[in-house]
Design an enzyme around this catalytic site. Structure first.
Site, PDB file in Angstrom:
ATOM      1  N   THR A   4       0.877  -1.174   0.000  1.00  0.00           N
ATOM      2  CA  THR A   4       0.000   0.000   0.000  1.00  0.00           C
ATOM      3  C   THR A   4       0.908   1.216   0.000  1.00  0.00           C
ATOM      4  O   THR A   4       1.608   1.470   0.980  1.00  0.00           O
ATOM      5  CB  THR A   4      -0.873   0.009   1.265  1.00  0.00           C
ATOM      6  OG1 THR A   4      -1.614  -1.213   1.303  1.00  0.00           O
ATOM      7  CG2 THR A   4      -1.823   1.196   1.269  1.00  0.00           C
ATOM      8  N   LYS A  32      -7.046   0.827  -3.124  1.00  0.00           N
ATOM      9  CA  LYS A  32      -6.545   0.313  -1.847  1.00  0.00           C
ATOM     10  C   LYS A  32      -6.540   1.430  -0.792  1.00  0.00           C
ATOM     11  O   LYS A  32      -6.976   1.229   0.351  1.00  0.00           O
ATOM     12  CB  LYS A  32      -5.135  -0.240  -2.023  1.00  0.00           C
ATOM     13  CG  LYS A  32      -4.418  -0.637  -0.736  1.00  0.00           C
ATOM     14  CD  LYS A  32      -5.136  -1.757   0.028  1.00  0.00           C
ATOM     15  CE  LYS A  32      -4.296  -2.182   1.234  1.00  0.00           C
ATOM     16  NZ  LYS A  32      -5.001  -3.171   2.080  1.00  0.00           N
ATOM     17  N   LYS A  48      -0.654   5.747   9.226  1.00  0.00           N
ATOM     18  CA  LYS A  48       0.119   5.930   7.978  1.00  0.00           C
ATOM     19  C   LYS A  48      -0.827   5.889   6.767  1.00  0.00           C
ATOM     20  O   LYS A  48      -0.766   6.748   5.885  1.00  0.00           O
ATOM     21  CB  LYS A  48       1.169   4.812   7.888  1.00  0.00           C
ATOM     22  CG  LYS A  48       2.128   4.909   6.727  1.00  0.00           C
ATOM     23  CD  LYS A  48       1.769   3.987   5.593  1.00  0.00           C
ATOM     24  CE  LYS A  48       1.921   2.508   5.954  1.00  0.00           C
ATOM     25  NZ  LYS A  48       1.380   1.635   4.887  1.00  0.00           N
TER      26      LYS A  48
END
Lengths: 293, 293, 293, 293
Positions: free
Chosen positions: A94, A170, A239
């Site tokens: 990701t 994603k 994150k």
């Protein structure tokens, strides 16, 4: 096929294992060599450095932690120069839209294929080969790796020919997960304040209107107010919400829920909860209302 | 049993119909008499005023629009005085915690049972008798109406002996629905800005991690960007988020997602979208990013 | 003293001019040479490149646009190596805490002094030498440049010996300005919706409880709904709120007002208002309420 | 003139005192009679009930705590029927727009004048007759009471002939105050996290860009982190932000800063800080960042 696999964390190990089970010739690399041992026992060759796993590979998979790791391992360590022309790199990590754009150009320049194939699912799902894989890239590149993606996932969701597309799906999906956690956190704080436990409330919700994996798995941890062991760390959730906000900023997309999530996650980190599961974010809503845990 | 039923909107009509099908002697009332006709044809007696539907009833059901309607029809029109001592009133409406508290006292004072039994589901689900019913109240009162609730719902979720409990579960649930809509609105605005349509993104999400009725139904409308006909009006969603915020204020529970939802819904109403389906809220996120519909 | 001055935008020109008026020997540099002409006429030497302005200087001032410009001009173009050991660099730019930390180390390594001396005030205030200067750095370095700062500002606010201190005060101050603008935007949208113009409301506020330069200057533009010419561009305000958010993230400080500001500024930029004055942010609040301008 | 004055809290006492000093014949009433004693000593007549202070009065002033008190004392206790036709009622309280509308109609129906004249200033300012008075109502009614308003205030800001106008200006002003407090709270939490005390930061701000009463007074308490004694209670600030939000909801005006303020104030109340000064709201920002007080 000859396959290289970079990054053997709790996700990558299961994914690489399924490629080996699929009968492929897999060379693996991981920063800390220990992680490679179980795969070596399954028949994998262990490379001393990333470029060695790329040399002579038809397809290179990578499942690295974040932008920094992808930049270091893929862009700064000669891996792309080691790959044979025509080889395809499948990036499962990701990462930011900005880095994805850099990667697209770096691969094109070298005549390499680049497929963005981020995955949804937890380690046990990866081990079972039941991930949801979202894939996009040039048609020939995707076609070449499709059989490999099917070894990794229960389903492969084709997203077209631009790797940015799977990348943003994603990022958007992880934002949806974070938003579902905050939603459950606020709703259960409200019901608890009025005498209904998180468990009683979420039992109804996650078995009726919201009967889905995310509400069951994260809702289960919120109901139990038990946030360890962490299947997906809160600090990683922070994150990923950052990736969504950066992608939103780049296109001038206001996302007020993402902003609230960011502020709540900052409070979690300030409270020292970064190592808890992502669902541990729910502790903030309760603390703000001064409810006893 | 002799049953009174007050409020024959698109939900109440289906619910009353299933009580008739269940073989009960049902007397119905609705502000506009026309709504009663189809039920009369199914065998219901039609009352001229609310109190007439209560007179001699073993159980009185009501499915009214909001706090104001409940106050007028139940508290201010003599209905409770018309009910025989020992009768049970089953309130299916989504109302405020404050009004629920008033109703509990008004029933107790008169020796009447009060069961809060709000329902989750849309009109077609109500007609099919497949609602999710959340019920709480004194054990004997709940036991008496349990067979009736089972005619209305595919499942009855017992929430204990305090009617406030089912009331807050319904309020919390509707907040979760609103939060899911705003989450999908922001996520799809982000993906659209990066070239992935709402339909492509939500197809993955609502068939994998978020495979649940709410994400499929509302997500389907967001994917199609089609917000009519409204199964549940945006203006009603605004009202329900208001119930959540009032219940949160009463217990000093900060709910930042509810605040963001409130501000987005105000913008929807300012834009004249109140008659759209609740999912029409998604138009705000797109407009803020200046995306073309 | 021999002084170098880098960056002759609408702020830097006035500041350098006051150093010349102060009787100092000033060598100036600017990316586009034209900007140097008026100062040359006032007696400044014009350097062909940044390092030339640093060579032999006792003190080097820089007033550059943002982190990128400071990195390029100060860190990547040999300026620090051109400065004589013991010289002091006075950085007037509004930069990130992270870059300030880098600069501190880069100067220390070379035995150079570094004083962070960001300024508050608009171009006409800079020209008049009436800026508010916030300064921090090693005592001897600050003492050496104090007379120069007094030529630039009506008042120099000493902030101690760590350059990070003046840096964060400037960032915090610019956040306060943005928050004041959004506050006036929301308050005037509320009063306008109830029949009181922004001008009538702000006339009371900015001449009583809020009688201060920020409320008068920005409030005046909001009252007039006139956002050009831009004294301080909205796009720069967006940049500065970003500096505040980055500094907050680094220390885990949730700033919900900064998040709301960020989302409103994104909407301004999406609407194409980036070139308006910072106060043009007020257009977003009015648009969300669908008020006619 | 014969003047009635209802409500002798810490504001009303000073205001009534200045009317007495002005040589008027003042009859006062307060719920708890003790508060009337000091004014009796200054020459006021003390009424046993509100209507007695209204009987025969040319002008009736009221300075009551909130909507509930105004409703009870003005609308439900016969005061308006006791006022002579043609008399003018001057309402100094901060009330909702909805109640103001009710009051306008109640006065019109009885041929009474109604002037909304809310005031800005703290008790000591009221005692000194230096309040800022915002006044609106029918021209003849305002003209009649103008000399009285000038005894109470250092300045009277005329807002036109609709009492709603002064009402919303007061509500908007109190929102601006709350927003300034939250802004200073977040900015000082940021600077403290980077080593600059709230006192050092606010000393610069409130003596330069933000040199105004609100930033000096509330900023001073935030700088000292001392929130008692309360000149204006946090719980009253919560009430006033509620008035702003209700007025915004009525006109479909999204106010995200007001929403953030509301959530922060709820957290203050949950933490038991309701009796602190409004500026005590700043404790929430520090607590969220887990800074030590």
């Amino acid at each position: 096929m000859r396959i290289g696999f970079l990054g053997l964390g709790n996700m990558g190990t299961g994914m690489a294992g399924n490629l080996i089970k699929g009968g492929h010739d897999v060379t693996v690399w991981n920063r800390s060599a220990d992680a490679a041992r179980p795969l070596a026992e399954q028949g994998a060759t262990v490379a001393a450095k990333p470029a060695d796993a790329a040399t002579g590979a038809d397809v290179l998979h990578s499942m690295l932690a974040n932008d920094a790791a992808v930049r270091e391992v893929i862009l700064d360590s000669g891996v792309l120069d080691a790959l044979p022309k025509g080889a395809v790199h499948v990036n499962h990590a990701t990462i930011s839209v900005a880095l994805a754009q850099e990667l697209i150009e770096a691969h094109e320049k070298r005549g390499l294929g680049y497929v963005a194939a981020p995955v949804f699912g937890r380690p046990e799902v990866a081990a079972a080969g039941n991930l949801n894989v979202v894939a996009s890239g040039k048609p020939d590149a995707v076609a070449k790796v499709q059989p490999l993606l099917e070894l990794i996932g229960q389903k492969v969701w084709p997203m077209g020919d631009d790797p940015i597309r799977a990348t943003i799906v994603k990022i958007g999906g992880n934002f949806l997960i974070g938003a579902a956690i905050e939603s459950m956190a606020e709703a259960t704080t409200l019901t608890r304040a009025h005498g209904v436990s998180a468990a009683d409330f979420l039992d109804v919700m996650s078995n009726s209107l919201f009967a889905s994996p995310i509400y069951k798995i994260y809702g289960g941890m919120i109901a139990a107010q038990t946030y360890t062991p962490a299947a997906f760390k809160l600090s990683l959730g922070f994150k990923d919400i950052g990736l969504a906000r950066a992608a939103a900023d780049a296109k001038r997309v206001p996302m007020p829920f993402a902003s609230v999530l960011h502020d709540a996650l900052l409070e979690s980190l300030a409270a020292g909860d970064g190592e808890l599961d992502f669902s541990g974010l729910a502790r903030v809503a309760g603390a703000r209302a001064r409810l006893k845990d």
